[in-house]
Each structure stands twice: as C-alpha cells, then as structure tokens.
Design a protein around this motif. Structure first.
Motif, PDB file in Angstrom:
ATOM      1  N   MET A  69      -0.701   9.823  -7.895  1.00 58.60           N
ATOM      2  CA  MET A  69      -2.095  10.217  -8.071  1.00 58.60           C
ATOM      3  C   MET A  69      -2.663  10.812  -6.791  1.00 58.60           C
ATOM      4  O   MET A  69      -3.516  11.705  -6.828  1.00 58.60           O
ATOM      5  CB  MET A  69      -2.928   9.010  -8.503  1.00 58.60           C
ATOM      6  N   VAL A  70      -2.183  10.323  -5.646  1.00 57.31           N
ATOM      7  CA  VAL A  70      -2.698  10.783  -4.359  1.00 57.31           C
ATOM      8  C   VAL A  70      -1.927  11.979  -3.828  1.00 57.31           C
ATOM      9  O   VAL A  70      -2.506  12.934  -3.301  1.00 57.31           O
ATOM     10  CB  VAL A  70      -2.668   9.629  -3.333  1.00 57.31           C
ATOM     11  N   TYR A  71      -0.578  11.947  -3.982  1.00 55.41           N
ATOM     12  CA  TYR A  71       0.235  12.976  -3.319  1.00 55.41           C
ATOM     13  C   TYR A  71       1.483  13.328  -4.122  1.00 55.41           C
ATOM     14  O   TYR A  71       2.557  13.493  -3.555  1.00 55.41           O
ATOM     15  CB  TYR A  71       0.616  12.497  -1.915  1.00 55.41           C
ATOM     16  N   ASP A  72       1.347  13.425  -5.416  1.00 53.78           N
ATOM     17  CA  ASP A  72       2.416  13.876  -6.301  1.00 53.78           C
ATOM     18  C   ASP A  72       3.696  13.058  -6.099  1.00 53.78           C
ATOM     19  O   ASP A  72       3.641  11.892  -5.732  1.00 53.78           O
ATOM     20  CB  ASP A  72       2.670  15.373  -6.089  1.00 53.78           C
ATOM     21  N   ALA A  73       4.860  13.689  -6.348  1.00 55.09           N
ATOM     22  CA  ALA A  73       6.135  12.965  -6.309  1.00 55.09           C
ATOM     23  C   ALA A  73       6.447  12.437  -4.909  1.00 55.09           C
ATOM     24  O   ALA A  73       6.985  11.336  -4.749  1.00 55.09           O
ATOM     25  CB  ALA A  73       7.262  13.865  -6.798  1.00 55.09           C
ATOM     26  N   ARG A  74       6.100  13.203  -3.899  1.00 59.62           N
ATOM     27  CA  ARG A  74       6.366  12.790  -2.516  1.00 59.62           C
ATOM     28  C   ARG A  74       5.602  11.503  -2.191  1.00 59.62           C
ATOM     29  O   ARG A  74       6.149  10.571  -1.600  1.00 59.62           O
ATOM     30  CB  ARG A  74       5.956  13.911  -1.576  1.00 59.62           C
TER      31      ARG A  74
ATOM     32  N   MET B 135      -4.140   3.095 -12.282  1.00 62.88           N
ATOM     33  CA  MET B 135      -2.732   2.939 -11.936  1.00 62.88           C
ATOM     34  C   MET B 135      -1.975   2.092 -12.943  1.00 62.88           C
ATOM     35  O   MET B 135      -0.801   2.322 -13.227  1.00 62.88           O
ATOM     36  CB  MET B 135      -2.606   2.307 -10.542  1.00 62.88           C
ATOM     37  N   ILE B 136      -2.650   1.088 -13.483  1.00 66.21           N
ATOM     38  CA  ILE B 136      -1.971   0.186 -14.418  1.00 66.21           C
ATOM     39  C   ILE B 136      -1.901   0.786 -15.818  1.00 66.21           C
ATOM     40  O   ILE B 136      -0.895   0.646 -16.514  1.00 66.21           O
ATOM     41  CB  ILE B 136      -2.673  -1.192 -14.443  1.00 66.21           C
ATOM     42  N   MET B 137      -2.954   1.481 -16.226  1.00 67.14           N
ATOM     43  CA  MET B 137      -3.021   1.978 -17.607  1.00 67.14           C
ATOM     44  C   MET B 137      -1.785   2.778 -18.038  1.00 67.14           C
ATOM     45  O   MET B 137      -1.248   2.551 -19.116  1.00 67.14           O
ATOM     46  CB  MET B 137      -4.287   2.805 -17.800  1.00 67.14           C
ATOM     47  N   PRO B 138      -1.289   3.738 -17.232  1.00 69.08           N
ATOM     48  CA  PRO B 138      -0.103   4.487 -17.682  1.00 69.08           C
ATOM     49  C   PRO B 138       1.137   3.614 -17.820  1.00 69.08           C
ATOM     50  O   PRO B 138       2.097   4.011 -18.486  1.00 69.08           O
ATOM     51  CB  PRO B 138       0.086   5.546 -16.579  1.00 69.08           C
ATOM     52  N   ASN B 139       1.130   2.443 -17.179  1.00 74.94           N
ATOM     53  CA  ASN B 139       2.301   1.568 -17.196  1.00 74.94           C
ATOM     54  C   ASN B 139       2.175   0.409 -18.178  1.00 74.94           C
ATOM     55  O   ASN B 139       3.026  -0.494 -18.188  1.00 74.94           O
ATOM     56  CB  ASN B 139       2.557   1.028 -15.780  1.00 74.94           C
ATOM     57  N   ILE B 140       1.125   0.427 -18.993  1.00 74.33           N
ATOM     58  CA  ILE B 140       0.960  -0.616 -20.006  1.00 74.33           C
ATOM     59  C   ILE B 140       2.168  -0.696 -20.950  1.00 74.33           C
ATOM     60  O   ILE B 140       2.580  -1.796 -21.341  1.00 74.33           O
ATOM     61  CB  ILE B 140      -0.338  -0.387 -20.800  1.00 74.33           C
ATOM     62  N   PRO B 141       2.780   0.441 -21.346  1.00 74.76           N
ATOM     63  CA  PRO B 141       3.978   0.315 -22.194  1.00 74.76           C
ATOM     64  C   PRO B 141       5.070  -0.557 -21.575  1.00 74.76           C
ATOM     65  O   PRO B 141       5.759  -1.286 -22.296  1.00 74.76           O
ATOM     66  CB  PRO B 141       4.444   1.766 -22.362  1.00 74.76           C
ATOM     67  N   ALA B 142       5.218  -0.490 -20.251  1.00 76.51           N
ATOM     68  CA  ALA B 142       6.223  -1.333 -19.589  1.00 76.51           C
ATOM     69  C   ALA B 142       5.826  -2.806 -19.670  1.00 76.51           C
ATOM     70  O   ALA B 142       6.685  -3.681 -19.860  1.00 76.51           O
ATOM     71  CB  ALA B 142       6.380  -0.904 -18.131  1.00 76.51           C
ATOM     72  N   LEU B 143       4.524  -3.089 -19.539  1.00 69.14           N
ATOM     73  CA  LEU B 143       4.055  -4.465 -19.688  1.00 69.14           C
ATOM     74  C   LEU B 143       4.271  -4.971 -21.111  1.00 69.14           C
ATOM     75  O   LEU B 143       4.655  -6.130 -21.325  1.00 69.14           O
ATOM     76  CB  LEU B 143       2.567  -4.544 -19.332  1.00 69.14           C
ATOM     77  N   ILE B 144       4.040  -4.097 -22.089  1.00 75.59           N
ATOM     78  CA  ILE B 144       4.266  -4.483 -23.480  1.00 75.59           C
ATOM     79  C   ILE B 144       5.754  -4.766 -23.710  1.00 75.59           C
ATOM     80  O   ILE B 144       6.123  -5.736 -24.383  1.00 75.59           O
ATOM     81  CB  ILE B 144       3.764  -3.372 -24.422  1.00 75.59           C
ATOM     82  N   ALA B 145       6.605  -3.890 -23.148  1.00 74.38           N
ATOM     83  CA  ALA B 145       8.052  -4.103 -23.284  1.00 74.38           C
ATOM     84  C   ALA B 145       8.457  -5.445 -22.686  1.00 74.38           C
ATOM     85  O   ALA B 145       9.269  -6.184 -23.271  1.00 74.38           O
ATOM     86  CB  ALA B 145       8.810  -2.964 -22.614  1.00 74.38           C
TER      87      ALA B 145
ATOM     88  N   LEU C 149       6.525   0.391 -10.494  1.00 69.42           N
ATOM     89  CA  LEU C 149       5.992   1.448 -11.356  1.00 69.42           C
ATOM     90  C   LEU C 149       4.527   1.724 -11.035  1.00 69.42           C
ATOM     91  O   LEU C 149       4.090   2.885 -10.977  1.00 69.42           O
ATOM     92  CB  LEU C 149       6.138   1.045 -12.824  1.00 69.42           C
ATOM     93  N   ILE C 150       3.774   0.653 -10.840  1.00 71.28           N
ATOM     94  CA  ILE C 150       2.352   0.807 -10.522  1.00 71.28           C
ATOM     95  C   ILE C 150       2.186   1.517  -9.181  1.00 71.28           C
ATOM     96  O   ILE C 150       1.355   2.430  -9.032  1.00 71.28           O
ATOM     97  CB  ILE C 150       1.664  -0.570 -10.494  1.00 71.28           C
ATOM     98  N   ALA C 151       2.975   1.124  -8.202  1.00 70.26           N
ATOM     99  CA  ALA C 151       2.899   1.754  -6.883  1.00 70.26           C
ATOM    100  C   ALA C 151       3.246   3.234  -6.973  1.00 70.26           C
ATOM    101  O   ALA C 151       2.588   4.092  -6.361  1.00 70.26           O
ATOM    102  CB  ALA C 151       3.843   1.045  -5.915  1.00 70.26           C
ATOM    103  N   ASN C 152       4.291   3.564  -7.729  1.00 73.22           N
ATOM    104  CA  ASN C 152       4.698   4.963  -7.870  1.00 73.22           C
ATOM    105  C   ASN C 152       3.592   5.783  -8.527  1.00 73.22           C
ATOM    106  O   ASN C 152       3.312   6.915  -8.120  1.00 73.22           O
ATOM    107  CB  ASN C 152       5.989   5.040  -8.688  1.00 73.22           C
ATOM    108  N   THR C 153       2.952   5.214  -9.544  1.00 71.46           N
ATOM    109  CA  THR C 153       1.846   5.916 -10.216  1.00 71.46           C
ATOM    110  C   THR C 153       0.702   6.165  -9.233  1.00 71.46           C
ATOM    111  O   THR C 153       0.149   7.265  -9.171  1.00 71.46           O
ATOM    112  CB  THR C 153       1.342   5.097 -11.410  1.00 71.46           C
ATOM    113  N   GLY C 154       0.337   5.122  -8.460  1.00 68.86           N
ATOM    114  CA  GLY C 154      -0.732   5.289  -7.476  1.00 68.86           C
ATOM    115  C   GLY C 154      -0.392   6.326  -6.429  1.00 68.86           C
ATOM    116  O   GLY C 154      -1.233   7.136  -6.021  1.00 68.86           O
ATOM    117  N   GLY C 155       0.869   6.342  -5.987  1.00 66.30           N
ATOM    118  CA  GLY C 155       1.291   7.330  -4.998  1.00 66.30           C
ATOM    119  C   GLY C 155       1.234   8.742  -5.542  1.00 66.30           C
ATOM    120  O   GLY C 155       0.800   9.675  -4.856  1.00 66.30           O
TER     121      GLY C 155
END
Length: 694
Positions: free
Chosen positions: A53-58, A1-11, A45-51
C-alpha cells in the motif's frame, strides 16, 4: 491491511474447525497447519499488504522481512521469560503479531521509499539493478533487527494490556458495555478499524488458545442493524420505508453493514436502538459461552454460522435473534414517535435519506457501491413519482460552479433527448447560485440536491451519482416522452398549477426503486448525431471563431500528458491546476478553489474521468479558457472510484463549454475510452482528442 487478507483468516478458521482434536474430522497431521498459519503466514500477509500500500512490491518485500524480525523477537522474549518460571508454573502463551505487522509493514515500506529518494537519479547507468537489489536487502536486514529488539517488546506489552483489559471486562460481566463505543463508532465508519484493527487480533489470540472467541461477534453481529431496518420497513415513510426491505436483505445476508448507517443518521436517537441491541447480543453470548472460530467477514449471517464454534450454535443464533428483536422494539418506538413529522417532510419533498447517504459517504471518505445503490433507489423513486405541473421545456444541470461537470452532464442528456426525438427540449448547465424558476427539471449530484431544492423548490429535482452515465437520464427522457405522448395524467397549465400539485403517475416504476440496490448501473450515452449548436451550449462568438480558425485553442498538445506523476486525488488536482497556471489561464489562487470545489462534491464523472475545476466564487481567478488533459498509468482512487484521466478546467465566458460537450461524447462511448487508455503516447492521445477544438 487486514481486509484483503480475510480469506486467509477464514481458511485458517476452516482448517481449525475440521482438523484440531475437537474438530469435525480430527487429523493430527493436517492440524499442524493451524499453528504456523496463524503465527507466521497471517501476520506476514498483513505486513506485505501494508508494505504494498505504501511502496508497491518493493515495499511489500521489505515489510515482510522486517515483520519476521518482530515475530521472532516476540517469541524470543516469551521463551526467555518462561525459562525463568518455577517448574509447574503457568507459562506465557505465544503472541501473534497482527498488530506488529500493521505497524511494521507500512513503516518499513515508508523507510525504504525514503531511502530510495536519497539516490534517485544518482546511480550510474548499468548499476541500477545492483543498487536496487542490495539497498532493499540491506534495509530489510536492518529493519528486521530493529523489529527484533525495539518493536517486539512494545507489541508484547500492548497485547498484554489489551488482553488483560478484555479479560477484566469478561470476568466482571461488563463486556456488554463495549456496545456503547462499538455501535456508534460503526455508524461513523470506524467499524473496520475497531473490528479488524483491535478485535480481530485479540480474538485470534483468544481463539488460538480456546478454539473460539466472543470478540469476533462484538462488531460483526448483524442483529442490531437488522432490527432498525425492519422497524423502517413497518413504520417508516417515503423512500426510507420503500428501500428498507432491500437494504435489510443486503445487510443480513450480504453482510454489508454500512447500508443501514444512513437510516440511523436520519434519526440519531436510533443509536440507542443499536446500542441496546448490541449489548443484548453480547450478553447472550456471555451467558451461553459462545463464540466464533475465526472472523466473520463480511458480517453476514451466512459467514457467522459458517465460523460458529461447534458448541456455540444455540448461543450465537440467539444472540442475533435477540439483538435484532431489542433493536427493532426500541427503533419502532422512536420511528413511531416522529411519524407525523416524517410524513410532513416527505410531503414537502424533503429526501432525508439522500442527505443521510451523502453524510455516510462523507464519514467513509469515499463512494460506496452499496450506498450509491441506496441513493440511486431514492433518486429513481423521485423520477418515477415526479411532480410535473407544466409541460417540460427546459432541463438544467446544476453544479457548484456551472463550469465543467454540469456541462458534460448536459451534453450527455442533450444527446439522449435528440435520440428520443425530443431535440426541442432545452438542456443547459448553470451554477446552483444562478438557478431560477424557468427550469422544469433540475439535475444535480446527490450532495448538491438540497441546495438546488432551496433555490428552486417548484421544479422537479433529480439526484444522480455522477454526471456522465447515470441511469436517471433514461428515466427522465422516458418521463418527458410519455408526457408528450399523452401517457401521463393531464398536466396543469403553468398559470394554473397549484403550489402543492399532486404527483403525476410515472409511465413505469423504476427498477432502482424496486430493487433498492444496484440502481446505478452505467448507461452509456449515444454518440452525438451532429455538432452541438452554440445555442445549446453557450459560448462567446470570439471563442467559437478561434476554435474554428485554430487560434486560441483551449486544448493544445503541450497540455496533454500521457503519464501523470500523481498517485492520489490531491496530487492529481494540483498537477492539473499547475498546468493551467503554466498556460496562463488562471492565477495560482485557482488551485485552492479547485480543492474547495472537491471538498463540496466529487468531480468524478464516470468512465474513468474526473474534471477538477474551481468554485463559482473563483471565476475572478480565471484569465482565459483552457483544458489540461492528464492520463495516469495506474488508476487513482477518487472517492472510491478509479480514475485514469483527469481534465483540469478553466472557463472564461463559456468558451470551454462546447469542448466539454465533445469530451462528454467521447467518454460516453466505452470504445473511445479504450482507445485513449491504449494510446502509446501524448501525441496519440492528442490525435484522439484534437477534434474537440473544432
């Protein structure tokens, strides 16, 4: 969940570096970005990514709203506590809900998914949008309230315990001891779980207060791995020594730490080297009070320098240099001590690196581009330095069952041999258990090469990443062509071949062995110039006759599905197996054998296709030859590879082999694959494929 959002952490780290009062270019207005970004944006962002992963955009939407409840609930509890403190007392700081997001995100999406199942197919026509919108909104509302009252207190307590534990380790100068856990865990692919699941949230909490954190460097320091790779470069033997320099560059500058894990797994004693190297780096950063502003991801020296706090350059650079030095010295002693045994193993053809790469990918749970390149380099080196003790007449593709993947690989190679004017070379496929000394070259997937070597140690063995499009095929063809043209050293007659004949010089060094990485770039097979003869891909006379008359076809329209239901590898295997059972081709036990086969070696073939089938021991469960062809709208993760097409196989008396050859020819051509992807329905798919029955 965190890995895709690393760019935001870098920013966020860059914003902090420039605009806070002690930053490079202080700016009071822009500095206001720092707090809301870390407190709200990053956890959401992390929560949205985790969500998702489980159930797409919804799932992502519901997860984001629910996590907002956890964030506000935590703030409310802290504000209430601080209000009770006497004037002048130190107040509790804000808790940033990274861990809360990692828990609530997928949980909220899973709850929404289960709720949708309750009324799936029960909503009257015309009311679907109304139900979908309001159900998600109401669920998000309820989960946000639950997060506020139930999850927020739990996360605050967890963060308090973990924070106190880290503070105790630092205050008692015991933080270097965490290398006893972190360094071995990295090698077994728990690195991201530790780094981004625990250290990043705690480090971010620390950095938001102090402007930097030593925790970001506990796992990300490339020094320990660099020391091991440098030791192999100088003192190693064989393929390990040849590939270590390239791996060191990828590791140190590219930040792909997993590339050094196989070298440690080759010699588990090297865990001592990386542990001592890691502890040295931690100690150095403690002595210099140095740290990073934000996570360094990937763990490249470039990313580390970019995120180093303004007052920490000396300490951070020294921590990398000293940890690499200690790791190198310890690893050098260990490698030198076993050098004689390593030389003997290399002389005997034991490719310990390939076995370690396979083990590392097993630990990771999926294929790795970096490790595939490393394995490809080893395999390429094996082709370039091949031991040929007799003229090549027979090439065998071997897999566990000899039913599907090896048949397709043999078809691709057969076409390449024909195109090179080597059509007289016999190219067949067999189960590893049926291999014999008649094979001159044996080609297997990386994981199965040790078994094939055990069966036929005198043959030349070539390891490939997948059977559909390995660059090793072109190298084998070139080696055979050069032998025929007399460009190689004289080949000893079969009867006079010495058991330990010297390696024959290859016509050219392979690019994969020289580069060390990227050696598995796909090479498409040439289309077959003519139908494959029965002698080349054995089949029973009855099977051939049936295929020609249209009776007893192995692939029929009812076994072609345009939109498979599975969303993961396991369900896809089961879906294909159930189709074969329904066709009367196999008994239900065959599905279990398909899973057993997949546990041994992946049936991913390349070019978006996988061909799950049973083991050699399961042939008694096969009643008739049949194929089941399934296309998936969304790619399935197949051990780290994208799969859009799954072909379930049941082979009786070789009756399916010519059809597999035709499928291999289709999928070796990218234009054909594109047409299959674009086909509007099952009928169009079958129209593209029905020629395989002829």
């Amino acid at each position: 969940m965190i890995m895709p959002n690393i760019p935001a952490l870098i920013a966020w780290g860059i914003i902090t570096a420039f605009f806070i009062p002690v930053g490079w270019t202080p700016n009071e207005g822009l500095a206001e970005l720092v707090g809301p970004t870390i407190h709200y944006l990053l956890p959401l962002l992390i929560a949205n990514t985790g969500g998702r992963m489980v159930y797409d955009a919804r799932g992502g939407v519901v997860a984001t709203v629910a996590t907002m409840g956890v964030i506000v609930g935590s703030d409310h509890l802290i504000n209430q506590f601080n209000a009770t403190l006497p004037e002048g007392a130190a107040e509790l700081g804000t808790v940033h809900m990274f861990i809360g997001a990692m828990i609530m995100g997928p949980l909220a999406a899973w709850v929404m998914k289960q709720l949708d199942k309750l009324w799936d197919g029960k909503v009257k026509a015309g009311f679907e949008m109304l139900v979908n919108m309001f159900s998600a909104g109401i669920a998000a509302f309820g989960l946000a309230i639950a997060g506020f009252y139930l999850l927020a207190p739990v996360i605050n307590w967890i963060m308090d315990v973990l924070g106190n534990a880290v503070e105790w380790l630092i205050n008692n100068h015991l933080l270097p001891l965490v290398s006893l856990i972190i360094e071995p865990a990295k090698v077994f692919f728990l690195n991201n779980a530790i780094n981004h699941g625990v250290l990043t949230p705690l480090g971010t909490q620390m950095s938001s207060v102090d402007g930097k954190s030593i925790l970001y460097l506990l796992e990300a320091n490339p020094g320990p791995g660099l020391g091991v790779l440098l030791a192999f470069t100088i003192f190693g033997v064989g393929v390990a020594r040849a590939t270590a320099p390239g791996a060191a560059i990828i590791h140190f500058f590219g930040g792909i730490h997993e590339i050094y894990f196989p070298y440690v797994l080759m010699k588990p004693a090297l865990l001592l080297a990386v542990i001592l190297g890691g502890a040295t780096g931690v100690t150095t950063n403690m002595l210099f009070d140095s740290g990073l502003r934000a996570p360094a991801a990937p763990g490249s020296i470039i990313a580390i320098i970019a995120q180093t706090a303004q007052d920490s350059y000396l300490g951070v650079i020294l921590s990398v240099v000293l940890s690499a030095t200690v790791s190198f010295l310890v690893a050098a002693v260990i490698i030198r001590a076993s050098r004689k045994a390593d030389l003997a193993a290399a002389e005997a053809g034991d490719d310990a690196l390939a076995a370690a790469v396979a083990k590392t990918e097993e630990n990771k749970g999926k294929k790795s581009d970096a490790l595939a390149g490393l394995a490809g380099a080893g395999a390429g080196a094996g082709v370039a330095a091949a031991t040929l003790t007799k003229p090549v007449q027979k090439v065998i593709f071997a897999c566990d069952a000899g039913m599907g993947s090896s048949a397709m690989g043999a078809s691709v190679m057969r076409n390449k041999m024909k195109a090179a004017g080597l059509g007289d070379i016999t190219v067949n496929n067999l189960a590893i258990a049926n291999l014999d000394d008649s094979a001159d070259i044996i080609i297997t997937q990386n994981e199965l090469t040790p078994r094939a070597k055990g069966r036929v140690p005198g043959a030349m063995h070539v390891s490939v990443d997948n059977f559909m499009n390995s660059p090793r095929y072109d190298e084998v063809v070139e080696l055979v062509r050069a032998q025929r043209a007399g460009e190689l050293d004289e080949v000893a007659p079969e009867a006079e071949a010495a058991p330990n004949a010297a390696p024959v010089a290859a016509p050219v060094a392979t690019a994969g062995a020289a580069a060390g990485a990227g050696a598995v770039a796909a090479t498409a097979a040439e289309p077959a110039a003519e139908p494959v003869a029965a002698a080349e891909a054995p089949a029973t006379e009855a099977a051939v006759t049936e295929a020609q008359t249209g009776e007893g076809q192995v692939l029929t329209p009812d076994r072609v599905i345009a939109n498979g239901k599975a969303t993961n590898k396991e369900d896809a295997i089961r879906e294909a197996g159930e189709m074969l059972v329904a066709a009367g081709a196999v008994t239900p036990d065959y599905i279990d054998a398909m899973f057993d086969r997949e546990a041994t070696v992946s049936t991913y073939m390349g070019n978006y296709i996988a061909i799950p089938h049973g083991t050699n021991e399961a042939k008694a469960s096969v009643l008739d030859s049949a194929l089941a062809f399934i296309r998936y709208e969304n790619p399935i993760d197949w051990d780290g590879n994208e799969v859009r097409f799954v072909v379930g196989i049941a082979g009786k008396d070789g009756g399916h082999l010519e059809i597999l050859s035709a499928i291999a020819t289709i999928f070796a051509n990218q234009e054909n694959v594109d047409r299959l992807i674009a086909a509007p329905d099952a009928a169009a798919l079958y129209a593209e494929l029905e020629g395989v029955n002829k």
